[in-house]
Scaffold this motif. Structure first.
Motif, PDB file in Angstrom:
ATOM      1  N   CYS A 102       0.870  -1.177   0.000  1.00 38.82           N
ATOM      2  CA  CYS A 102       0.000   0.000   0.000  1.00 38.82           C
ATOM      3  C   CYS A 102       0.905   1.224   0.000  1.00 38.82           C
ATOM      4  O   CYS A 102       1.913   1.222   0.707  1.00 38.82           O
ATOM      5  N   HIS A 103       0.570   2.242  -0.745  1.00 36.28           N
ATOM      6  CA  HIS A 103       1.456   3.401  -0.792  1.00 36.28           C
ATOM      7  C   HIS A 103       0.955   4.580   0.013  1.00 36.28           C
ATOM      8  O   HIS A 103       1.726   5.454   0.385  1.00 36.28           O
ATOM      9  N   ILE A 123      -4.481   3.139  -0.627  1.00 33.97           N
ATOM     10  CA  ILE A 123      -4.312   3.399  -2.059  1.00 33.97           C
ATOM     11  C   ILE A 123      -3.049   2.671  -2.480  1.00 33.97           C
ATOM     12  O   ILE A 123      -1.947   3.047  -2.086  1.00 33.97           O
ATOM     13  N   LEU A 173      -3.095   1.113  -5.873  1.00 35.16           N
ATOM     14  CA  LEU A 173      -3.089   1.221  -7.332  1.00 35.16           C
ATOM     15  C   LEU A 173      -3.723   2.534  -7.767  1.00 35.16           C
ATOM     16  O   LEU A 173      -4.530   3.110  -7.030  1.00 35.16           O
ATOM     17  N   LEU A 174      -3.361   2.984  -8.954  1.00 34.34           N
ATOM     18  CA  LEU A 174      -4.055   4.126  -9.549  1.00 34.34           C
ATOM     19  C   LEU A 174      -5.403   3.605 -10.037  1.00 34.34           C
ATOM     20  O   LEU A 174      -5.491   2.923 -11.062  1.00 34.34           O
ATOM     21  N   PHE A 208       3.439   8.202 -12.483  1.00 35.58           N
ATOM     22  CA  PHE A 208       3.140   7.992 -11.063  1.00 35.58           C
ATOM     23  C   PHE A 208       3.990   6.855 -10.495  1.00 35.58           C
ATOM     24  O   PHE A 208       4.488   6.929  -9.383  1.00 35.58           O
ATOM     25  N   TYR A 209       4.143   5.827 -11.290  1.00 38.71           N
ATOM     26  CA  TYR A 209       4.889   4.659 -10.810  1.00 38.71           C
ATOM     27  C   TYR A 209       6.352   5.016 -10.556  1.00 38.71           C
ATOM     28  O   TYR A 209       6.934   4.609  -9.549  1.00 38.71           O
ATOM     29  N   ARG A 252       7.583   7.631  -9.554  1.00 42.38           N
ATOM     30  CA  ARG A 252       7.730   8.426  -8.327  1.00 42.38           C
ATOM     31  C   ARG A 252       7.357   7.628  -7.086  1.00 42.38           C
ATOM     32  O   ARG A 252       7.281   8.161  -5.993  1.00 42.38           O
ATOM     33  N   ASN A 253       7.056   6.339  -7.268  1.00 45.36           N
ATOM     34  CA  ASN A 253       6.689   5.445  -6.163  1.00 45.36           C
ATOM     35  C   ASN A 253       5.387   5.868  -5.481  1.00 45.36           C
ATOM     36  O   ASN A 253       5.213   5.664  -4.284  1.00 45.36           O
ATOM     37  N   TYR A 254       4.467   6.442  -6.256  1.00 43.17           N
ATOM     38  CA  TYR A 254       3.150   6.765  -5.698  1.00 43.17           C
ATOM     39  C   TYR A 254       2.260   5.521  -5.661  1.00 43.17           C
ATOM     40  O   TYR A 254       1.354   5.446  -4.840  1.00 43.17           O
ATOM     41  N   ILE A 255       2.481   4.616  -6.603  1.00 39.11           N
ATOM     42  CA  ILE A 255       1.538   3.506  -6.799  1.00 39.11           C
ATOM     43  C   ILE A 255       2.269   2.196  -7.072  1.00 39.11           C
ATOM     44  O   ILE A 255       3.452   2.201  -7.440  1.00 39.11           O
ATOM     45  N   GLU A 256       1.534   1.081  -6.920  1.00 36.91           N
ATOM     46  CA  GLU A 256       2.051  -0.237  -7.286  1.00 36.91           C
ATOM     47  C   GLU A 256       1.675  -0.595  -8.714  1.00 36.91           C
ATOM     48  O   GLU A 256       2.210  -1.556  -9.271  1.00 36.91           O
TER      49      GLU A 256
END
Lengths: 245, 428
Positions: B43-44, B53, B55-56, B96-97, B99-103
């Motif tokens: 989870c990010h 959250i 995943l986007l 987004f990925y 920047r490590n915002y999401i998996e």
């Protein structure tokens, strides 16, 4: 009771364990970190310099028992757990298996709990670390973290595997170290010049991420306490979605 | 319309999809590529509603031709419409990925034109990500009911998890609220996915290099509280879905009033969040604790809102308790309130070394303030002297079910326990 003072990190602890066994005092000695502040000793004391060969022998034995990872994490916690760690080593070697399943035992419980804290801190930075695209072509990504423990070596593998072709730096504030990944090799550097690099994101992804973060929450389910449980305040200063640039 | 505006509209439209899991796939990264997937998932961040959250989670489009009464994107809803272009969404995901915002990406969509056309556009995003951008992160794709088998196959070969929403627990509910959807159109792609996964397993036995089909399996989601279906019906349906379609998860989504319809709860109705929570607890009991749906709802068609389902079962079965912590087998320990899967296993491991007392069990992670009513420790019982069910319920209950938001204590494991407990007698 003899007190053995060990220096040089986890290798030093393993050397002291070797020395305790060599002298046959493993159940009747205390191990302390050298330079760890004033320690009152009740018997003779001695400083044991780190020895990679002896430490390696102990490490191989403990690795065969599946004990090295937890012990090294407990060591990274920086807590005064040397006696409990020694007790676990003695029990593991006596029983021929790692004692980690028996958390009801006090030494095992304390060592595993400390290891869990370090593991959790590393896990949280795998989740909460945020990169900013800062400069260059190909672009370089930069992240600043402020962990409670020195977790940079623990998270390096995750990010180098995840972003094999992305150049990035992870600066560990407080410990003054930076992980540098150039697409081929990961290096942990103490160079203070790396901390002077600009940190502003060159792109509109951060703004879009913040807007997205606001839009996905369901207003009827608002539960900020639960959010605070999972995202403690100390991390938020560096999280893009909570306003950090 | 800018990408940022589309993202807000389509992110908001996707927020009623409950799943945000990124587990079950260990997709490896590759040289020159971007990303990988963790088997346990990550989870990010957590949104203001306390949901993670990972995943986007977005819709490809919210411009729907269907008019399902419970849906915020239904054709008749007065809402801003937007659609992503495949490349636009693929590049946004990668940004987004990095920047490590999401998996990874959770992609769903309203039905634009036809199910097949919608699926083709969604698959185009996945192709761009996997083939052009070298993306090896996690992708969850919602299959549109009514899509053809070839499209389902293509989706499964690109995504880590695929899912089809069952939507409502009964066919009558569907007829009433979503007349353009039928149970058959929903179950057919589920069956396709199950069959394609079986075929894929066979292919991979023969050819090690055969591509994986949906390695994280399939899941589904149903809306709770939009129709008068009972918890018993919901749990029996869930059990059947796990058994028949080999679901990894069945998600429940408390109905949020977004539309007016004579068969729907009024717009000012409370969102049944505690009911949703109890259903998740019951689902957990079926998946990991060896309970059946019949056992959980044996007395009543609705779950007890004041007691969690495991406590409720234990209170209904005083003849099964107390059990001795030092001798009970794993299956018995798993039925004790306050004992989880991990702590039950720890008890088995720890009692090889010594006989356990209350303090030992507390250190092993057991929630002693619940377990103490159902366990003996070397024959000593620290629970209630009285046989009164009401008294026991009062000790174990979560308080009156207001139907509002969960408290923090309800959402996360309880950790505060009394420091010392006096023994009140001996048993066993």
């Amino acid at each position: 009771m003899t007190t053995l003072f060990c220096g040089g990190g986890f290798d030093g602890f393993l050397t002291a364990v070797f020395e305790a066994y060599r002298r046959g005092i493993e159940t009747d000695c205390a191990i302390r970190r050298a330079g760890g502040g004033a320690v009152m000793t009740l018997g003779p004391s001695e400083e044991i310099p780190p020895d990679p060969v002896r430490a390696g022998r102990v490490e191989r034995k403990l690795k065969a028992l599946g004990m090295v990872r937890t012990l090294s994490l407990a060591w990274l916690s920086g807590e005064e757990l040397e006696d409990e760690m020694l007790a676990c080593v003695v029990r593991g070697i006596r029983e021929g298996r790692a004692p980690w399943a028996d958390r009801s035992s006090r030494p095992v419980g304390r060592v595993t709990a400390a290891a869990d804290r370090v593991r959790l801190e590393a896990h949280r930075y795998v989740e909460f670390l945020r990169f900013r695209r800062v400069f260059g072509d190909p672009p370089v990504y930069l992240s600043d973290i402020e962990p409670l423990y020195d977790i940079l070596p623990l998270i390096a593998g995750h990010f180098t595997r995840r972003f094999p072709s992305q150049l990035f730096l992870i600066r560990e504030q407080g410990f003054g170290r930076t992980l540098v990944w150039d697409g081929r090799e990961a290096v942990i550097s103490d160079d203070p010049a790396l901390f002077r690099l600009s940190a502003e994101d060159r792109g509109d992804a951060a703004g879009m991420w913040r807007a997205y973060f606001e839009s996905v929450a369901i207003p009827w389910r608002k539960n900020k306490k639960l959010q605070a449980h999972f995202v403690p305040l100390r991390f938020r200063g560096r999280l893009t979605e909570f306003g950090a640039e | 319309m800018t990408t940022a505006e589309k993202l807000c509209i389509l992110g908001e439209a996707a927020r009623y999809d409950a799943s945000c899991s990124s587990s079950g796939s260990g997709r490896q990264g590759r040289s020159g590529g971007l990303g990988n997937a963790c088997m346990a998932g990550l989870c990010h961040t957590w949104a203001e509603d306390g949901r993670c959250i990972s995943l986007l989670k977005v819709l490809m489009s919210n411009d729907c031709v269907f008019d399902c009464a419970y849906c915020a994107s239904r054709r008749s809803a007065e809402t801003r419409r937007a659609s992503f272009e495949p490349r636009e969404l693929a590049e946004l995901t990668a940004e987004f990925y990095r920047r490590n915002y999401i998996e990874g990406l959770f992609l769903s969509s309203a039905v634009v034109g036809s199910p097949d056309r919608t699926m083709e556009r969604m698959i185009a995003v996945l192709r761009l990500l996997r083939e052009e951008l070298g993306f090896c992160g996690y992708i969850h794709l919602k299959v549109i009911p009514g899509a053809g088998e070839e499209l389902v196959r293509a989706a499964g070969l690109l995504a880590d998890r695929v899912s089809v929403n069952i939507e409502l627990p009964s066919e009558n509910g569907l007829k009433l609220l979503a007349p353009q959807k039928t149970r058959q159109r929903i179950l057919t792609p589920m069956e396709d996915i199950r069959w394609l996964k079986l075929q894929n397993a066979e292919d991979r036995r023969r050819y090690r290099g055969a591509p994986l089909f949906a390695p994280a399996g399939q899941s589904t989601q149903m809306i709770v509280g939009a129709t008068p279906d009972t918890d018993r019906k919901i749990l029996l349906l869930s059990a059947a879905l796990y058994r028949r379609y080999e679901m990894k998860r069945v998600y429940f989504s408390a109905y949020v009033p977004v539309g007016r319809h004579p068969s729907l709860p009024p717009p000012d109705a409370r969102v049944p969040l505690r009911r949703e929570h109890r259903l998740y607890q019951a689902d957990w009991l079926m998946r990991f604790y060896g309970f059946t749906a019949d056992e959980i709802t044996e007395d009543d068609d609705q779950l007890d809102l004041e007691l969690d389902p495991k406590c409720a079962w234990a209170v209904r079965h005083p003849e099964q308790f107390p059990v001795e912590v030092n001798t009970a087998d794993l299956a018995t320990l798993l039925r004790v309130p306050g004992v989880g899967v991990k702590s039950a296993r720890r008890i088995l491991a720890a009692r090889r070394a010594r006989r356990l007392d209350v303090e030992d069990v507390r250190r092993l992670g057991v929630v002693v303030k619940r377990a103490v009513f159902f366990l003996t420790f070397g024959g000593r019982f620290y629970g209630l002297k009285s046989d009164s069910r009401a008294l026991l319920r009062a000790q174990l209950g979560d308080g009156p079910a207001a139907g509002g938001q969960m408290t923090l204590e309800e959402c996360v494991p309880r950790i505060s326990v009394p420091a010392a407990l006096p023994a009140v007698g001996a048993a066993g």
